[in-house]
Write a protein that holds these residues in place. Structure first.
Motif, PDB file in Angstrom:
ATOM      1  N   LEU A 166      -4.947  19.952  -0.654  1.00 37.32           N
ATOM      2  CA  LEU A 166      -5.501  18.169   0.487  1.00 37.32           C
ATOM      3  C   LEU A 166      -4.561  18.322   0.742  1.00 37.32           C
ATOM      4  CD1 LEU A 166      -7.057  16.446  -2.734  1.00 37.32           C
ATOM      5  CD2 LEU A 166      -7.920  17.815  -1.314  1.00 37.32           C
ATOM      6  N   ASP A 167      -4.774  17.368   1.620  1.00 38.56           N
ATOM      7  CA  ASP A 167      -4.071  16.270   2.998  1.00 38.56           C
ATOM      8  C   ASP A 167      -2.442  16.373   2.753  1.00 38.56           C
ATOM      9  OD1 ASP A 167      -5.491  17.499   4.947  1.00 38.56           O
ATOM     10  OD2 ASP A 167      -6.226  14.718   5.469  1.00 38.56           O
ATOM     11  N   ARG A 168      -1.297  17.024   2.848  1.00 37.60           N
ATOM     12  CA  ARG A 168      -0.226  16.136   2.184  1.00 37.60           C
ATOM     13  C   ARG A 168       0.134  14.652   2.761  1.00 37.60           C
ATOM     14  NH1 ARG A 168       3.929  16.979   5.597  1.00 37.60           N
ATOM     15  NH2 ARG A 168       5.892  18.331   4.686  1.00 37.60           N
ATOM     16  N   LEU A 169       1.062  14.353   1.313  1.00 42.63           N
ATOM     17  CA  LEU A 169       0.792  12.600   1.405  1.00 42.63           C
ATOM     18  C   LEU A 169       1.971  13.257   1.304  1.00 42.63           C
ATOM     19  CD1 LEU A 169      -1.045  12.861  -2.299  1.00 42.63           C
ATOM     20  CD2 LEU A 169      -2.245  11.126  -0.438  1.00 42.63           C
ATOM     21  N   ILE A 170       2.763  11.428   2.620  1.00 48.28           N
ATOM     22  CA  ILE A 170       4.232  11.226   2.582  1.00 48.28           C
ATOM     23  C   ILE A 170       4.162   9.686   2.245  1.00 48.28           C
ATOM     24  CG2 ILE A 170       5.335  11.090   4.696  1.00 48.28           C
ATOM     25  CD1 ILE A 170       3.864  12.792   5.938  1.00 48.28           C
ATOM     26  N   SER A 171       5.576   9.457   1.906  1.00 47.44           N
ATOM     27  CA  SER A 171       5.775   8.385   1.650  1.00 47.44           C
ATOM     28  C   SER A 171       6.994   8.213   2.231  1.00 47.44           C
ATOM     29  CB  SER A 171       6.172   8.137   0.375  1.00 47.44           C
ATOM     30  OG  SER A 171       6.857   6.696   0.352  1.00 47.44           O
ATOM     31  N   GLU A 172       7.032   6.532   3.355  1.00 50.91           N
ATOM     32  CA  GLU A 172       8.363   6.475   4.034  1.00 50.91           C
ATOM     33  C   GLU A 172      10.124   6.383   2.735  1.00 50.91           C
ATOM     34  OE1 GLU A 172       7.530   2.735   6.427  1.00 50.91           O
ATOM     35  OE2 GLU A 172       6.189   4.393   7.888  1.00 50.91           O
ATOM     36  N   LYS A 173       9.625   5.660   1.500  1.00 49.59           N
ATOM     37  CA  LYS A 173      10.148   5.700   0.977  1.00 49.59           C
ATOM     38  C   LYS A 173      10.894   7.158   0.225  1.00 49.59           C
ATOM     39  CE  LYS A 173       8.835   1.013   0.019  1.00 49.59           C
ATOM     40  NZ  LYS A 173       9.088  -0.287  -0.786  1.00 49.59           N
ATOM     41  N   GLU A 174      10.559   8.065   0.643  1.00 50.90           N
ATOM     42  CA  GLU A 174      10.535   9.412  -0.864  1.00 50.90           C
ATOM     43  C   GLU A 174      11.090  10.663  -0.100  1.00 50.90           C
ATOM     44  OE1 GLU A 174      11.599   9.564  -3.557  1.00 50.90           O
ATOM     45  OE2 GLU A 174      10.017   7.222  -3.915  1.00 50.90           O
ATOM     46  N   LEU A 175      11.719  11.352  -0.218  1.00 53.66           N
ATOM     47  CA  LEU A 175      12.344  12.413   0.798  1.00 53.66           C
ATOM     48  C   LEU A 175      10.854  13.436   0.581  1.00 53.66           C
ATOM     49  CD1 LEU A 175      14.961  13.559   1.736  1.00 53.66           C
ATOM     50  CD2 LEU A 175      15.417  14.508  -0.555  1.00 53.66           C
ATOM     51  N   ALA A 176      10.815  14.150   0.020  1.00 52.69           N
ATOM     52  CA  ALA A 176       9.858  15.098  -0.178  1.00 52.69           C
ATOM     53  C   ALA A 176       8.181  14.591  -0.078  1.00 52.69           C
ATOM     54  CB  ALA A 176       9.099  16.683  -1.219  1.00 52.69           C
ATOM     55  N   ALA A 177       7.383  14.925   1.008  1.00 50.56           N
ATOM     56  CA  ALA A 177       5.840  15.205   0.977  1.00 50.56           C
ATOM     57  C   ALA A 177       5.165  16.288  -0.065  1.00 50.56           C
ATOM     58  CB  ALA A 177       5.208  16.096   2.400  1.00 50.56           C
ATOM     59  N   ILE A 178       4.028  15.867  -0.523  1.00 51.90           N
ATOM     60  CA  ILE A 178       3.514  15.602  -1.486  1.00 51.90           C
ATOM     61  C   ILE A 178       2.546  16.879  -1.118  1.00 51.90           C
ATOM     62  CG2 ILE A 178       2.282  15.997  -4.395  1.00 51.90           C
ATOM     63  CD1 ILE A 178       3.538  12.864  -4.234  1.00 51.90           C
ATOM     64  N   GLU A 179       1.685  17.950  -1.964  1.00 52.26           N
ATOM     65  CA  GLU A 179       0.955  19.016  -1.687  1.00 52.26           C
ATOM     66  C   GLU A 179      -0.060  19.047  -3.093  1.00 52.26           C
ATOM     67  OE1 GLU A 179       1.609  22.566   0.116  1.00 52.26           O
ATOM     68  OE2 GLU A 179       2.106  22.075   2.104  1.00 52.26           O
ATOM     69  N   LEU A 180      -1.198  18.404  -3.610  1.00 49.87           N
ATOM     70  CA  LEU A 180      -2.379  18.729  -4.464  1.00 49.87           C
ATOM     71  C   LEU A 180      -3.015  19.610  -4.269  1.00 49.87           C
ATOM     72  CD1 LEU A 180      -3.032  14.934  -5.165  1.00 49.87           C
ATOM     73  CD2 LEU A 180      -1.199  16.371  -6.605  1.00 49.87           C
ATOM     74  N   HIS A 181      -2.556  20.477  -5.827  1.00 48.57           N
ATOM     75  CA  HIS A 181      -3.766  21.796  -5.425  1.00 48.57           C
ATOM     76  C   HIS A 181      -4.416  21.494  -6.263  1.00 48.57           C
ATOM     77  CE1 HIS A 181      -0.358  24.796  -2.746  1.00 48.57           C
ATOM     78  NE2 HIS A 181       0.013  23.889  -3.264  1.00 48.57           N
ATOM     79  N   SER A 182      -5.722  22.290  -5.692  1.00 45.38           N
ATOM     80  CA  SER A 182      -6.682  22.481  -6.578  1.00 45.38           C
ATOM     81  C   SER A 182      -6.776  23.985  -6.986  1.00 45.38           C
ATOM     82  CB  SER A 182      -7.696  22.032  -6.066  1.00 45.38           C
ATOM     83  OG  SER A 182      -9.018  22.507  -3.988  1.00 45.38           O
ATOM     84  N   GLU A 183      -6.551  24.500  -5.594  1.00 44.98           N
ATOM     85  CA  GLU A 183      -6.484  26.734  -5.960  1.00 44.98           C
ATOM     86  C   GLU A 183      -4.708  26.862  -5.537  1.00 44.98           C
ATOM     87  OE1 GLU A 183      -8.797  28.718  -6.594  1.00 44.98           O
ATOM     88  OE2 GLU A 183     -10.120  27.358  -6.371  1.00 44.98           O
ATOM     89  N   LEU A 184      -4.509  27.971  -5.695  1.00 43.06           N
ATOM     90  CA  LEU A 184      -3.173  28.568  -5.842  1.00 43.06           C
ATOM     91  C   LEU A 184      -3.561  29.590  -4.552  1.00 43.06           C
ATOM     92  CD1 LEU A 184      -1.621  29.535  -9.703  1.00 43.06           C
ATOM     93  CD2 LEU A 184      -1.594  26.624  -7.841  1.00 43.06           C
ATOM     94  N   LEU A 185      -4.314  30.008  -4.746  1.00 42.90           N
ATOM     95  CA  LEU A 185      -4.284  31.432  -3.891  1.00 42.90           C
ATOM     96  C   LEU A 185      -5.740  30.966  -2.401  1.00 42.90           C
ATOM     97  CD1 LEU A 185      -4.469  34.017  -6.030  1.00 42.90           C
ATOM     98  CD2 LEU A 185      -2.082  33.137  -4.657  1.00 42.90           C
ATOM     99  N   GLU A 186      -5.943  31.267  -1.520  1.00 40.55           N
ATOM    100  CA  GLU A 186      -6.986  31.396  -0.744  1.00 40.55           C
ATOM    101  C   GLU A 186      -7.695  32.093  -1.265  1.00 40.55           C
ATOM    102  OE1 GLU A 186      -7.840  29.288   1.871  1.00 40.55           O
ATOM    103  OE2 GLU A 186      -5.867  28.199   0.833  1.00 40.55           O
TER     104      GLU A 186
END
Length: 344
Positions: A166-186
Motif C-alpha cells: 500500500l501507499d507509504r505511511l509517514i509520521s512527522e515524529k518518526e524516522l522511517a516510513a512504513i510499507e505494508l505489504h500484502s504481497e512479496l513479489l510482483e
C-alpha cells in the motif's frame, strides 16, 4: 580487469568473512590505490558502513587516508545511532499491531536489525520499514497506523490496486516510513514464495515478529532478481550479498536447492559464487556460467553499460507504461490529466 571490475572485487574482498587481510594490505599499500572508486561504488551499493566495520574488524582502517577514515567512521556512527532509533520505532509498531491482533512479520532490513544477526548494527543501512500483513487485515493495519501518528501517505499518482504494498505511511515524529505489504513479489512471480509458509515460519525476537532466516534470505534474493530487475540487468547488490553471508545462506541446503529451481535463484547464486568464497561449494551449471559472463560484460565493457543497459531500461519502461495504459483505467485518466495540465 577494468576499473569497475577491480573496484567490485575489492569491495567483495573487504566484505568477505574469510581471512584475507594480507592481500588487502598489499592492495591498500599501493600509493595509487583508488579509494574514490571504493567510496563512490560503496555508496551506490549502500554498504559504506559495512565496509567501515569490516575494515575495522580486519584491522585495516589505518591503511586509509586519515580524512577518509574519519569520514567512514563518522557515517558509520550516524548509521549506528539511526538504527538504534529505528529499532525503537520497530518495537513501537510491533506493539501496536500485536495489541490489535494484526498478523504480520517484519521484512528485509527491519527484520535483520531485529534479529541481531550483525556484530555491529551499524553495518546495515535501512530505508523504509517493510511489513508483510495478512491480506484480510492489511487495510485494517493501514488505518490503525494512520490513527497512531502515521497520518501522511506517499504513493502512486494513480490507482495501482495490484501492487505489492500500500501507499507509504509517514509520521512527522518518526524516522522511517512504513510499507505494508500484502504481497512479496510482483506478478507473474508471486507463486515463487508462498505467503502462508512465510507466516508459519515466523519467530519472535524481543517481541518483534520476523520470518526465519530461510525466508528472509529467499525473499530478499528473489525480490532483488524480480522486483528490482537484478536478473533482467544482470546487476548485483553487495548489500544483499552481505546479508546472505551474515545469515549463512551459503550453508542452507534447503535454500540453495530451492534457488536452483528458478533462473532467478541460479543467477543470484552464480554472481554470489563469483564474488565470494563463502559460496564456493555451490555447484555451477552452464546457465550460471553464461549468467556470470553476461554480468561481467556489463561490468567490464563500456558498450554494455553505456549503450545496452540504457536501451534495456528504456524498453522496460516503455513496456511497463504500455501495459498500464492497456490495463489500468486510472493510469489512462492520469495521463490525460497530465496532457491537459501541460496544454494549459
Amino acid at each position: 580487469m577494468g576499473n569497475l571490475a577491480k573496484t567490485y572485487r575489492i569491495i567483495a574482498d573487504i566484505l568477505a568473512t574469510e581471512s584475507n587481510e594480507s592481500s588487502l594490505a598489499i592492495e591498500f599499500s599501493n600509493p595509487n590505490f583508488d579509494w574514490d572508486n571504493i567510496v563512490v561504488k560503496g555508496s551506490q551499493q549502500v554498504v559504506l558502513p559495512a565496509i567501515c566495520c569490516r575494515l575495522k574488524e580486519k584491522e585495516l582502517l589505518s591503511y586509509l587516508p586519515e580524512q577518509l577514515q574519519n569520514y567512514l567512521e563518522y557515517i558509520t556512527t550516524i548509521n549506528r545511532n539511526r538504527n538504534i532509533t529505528l529499532l525503537r520505532q520497530i518495537k513501537s509498531i510491533s506493539q501496536i499491531l500485536n495489541q490489535n491482533s494484526i498478523e504480520h512479520v517484519f521484512l528485509k532490513g527491519a527484520a535483520l536489525l531485529a534479529s541481531g544477526c550483525y556484530k555491529d548494527n551499524a553495518e546495515r543501512m535501512v530505508g523504509d520499514i517493510d511489513i508483510l500483513v495478512k491480506k484480510n487485515q492489511v487495510l485494517e493495519a493501514f488505518d490503525l497506523l494512520k490513527n497512531n501518528g502515521y497520518n501522511k501517505t506517499s504513493g502512486f499518482a494513480y490507482d495501482n490496486k495490484d501492487f505489492r504494498h500500500l501507499d507509504r505511511l509517514i509520521s512527522e515524529k518518526e524516522l522511517a516510513a512504513i510499507e505494508l505489504h500484502s504481497e512479496l513479489l510482483e506478478n507473474p512471480n508471486r507463486d515463487l514464495i508462498d505467503l502462508d509458509s512465510v507466516f508459519n515460519s515466523k519467530k519472535i525476537v524481543n517481541n518483534i515478529t520476523i520470518p526465519n532466516d530461510y525466508y528472509i534470505n529467499k525473499h530478499q534474493i528473489i525480490a532483488w532478481q524480480t522486483n528490482n530487475y537484478g536478473y533482467y540487468f544482470r546487476s548485483i547488490s553487495f548489500k544483499l550479498f552481505y546479508d546472505s553471508i551474515v545469515l549463512n545462506a551459503f550453508s542452507d541446503k534447503e535454500l540453495i536447492s530451492d534457488l536452483f529451481e528458478t533462473k532467478f535463484g541460479q543467477g543470484y547464486l552464480a554472481t554470489a559464487k563469483f564474488y565470494f568464497q563463502a559460496f564456493s561449494s555451490v555447484n555451477c551449471n552452464s546457465f550460471m556460467e553464461s549468467y556470470t559472463e553476461s554480468h561481467n560484460n556489463y561490468v567490464e565493457k563500456k558498450i554494455f553499460r553505456k549503450v545496452l543497459k540504457p536501451a534495456k531500461y528504456a524498453y522496460l519502461n516503455i513496456k511497463k507504461r504500455l501495459i498500464l495504459i492497456a490495463n489500468n483505467v486510472s493510469y489512462r485518466k492520469h495521463i490525460l490529466n497530465l496532457r491537459f495540465i501541460f496544454k494549459k
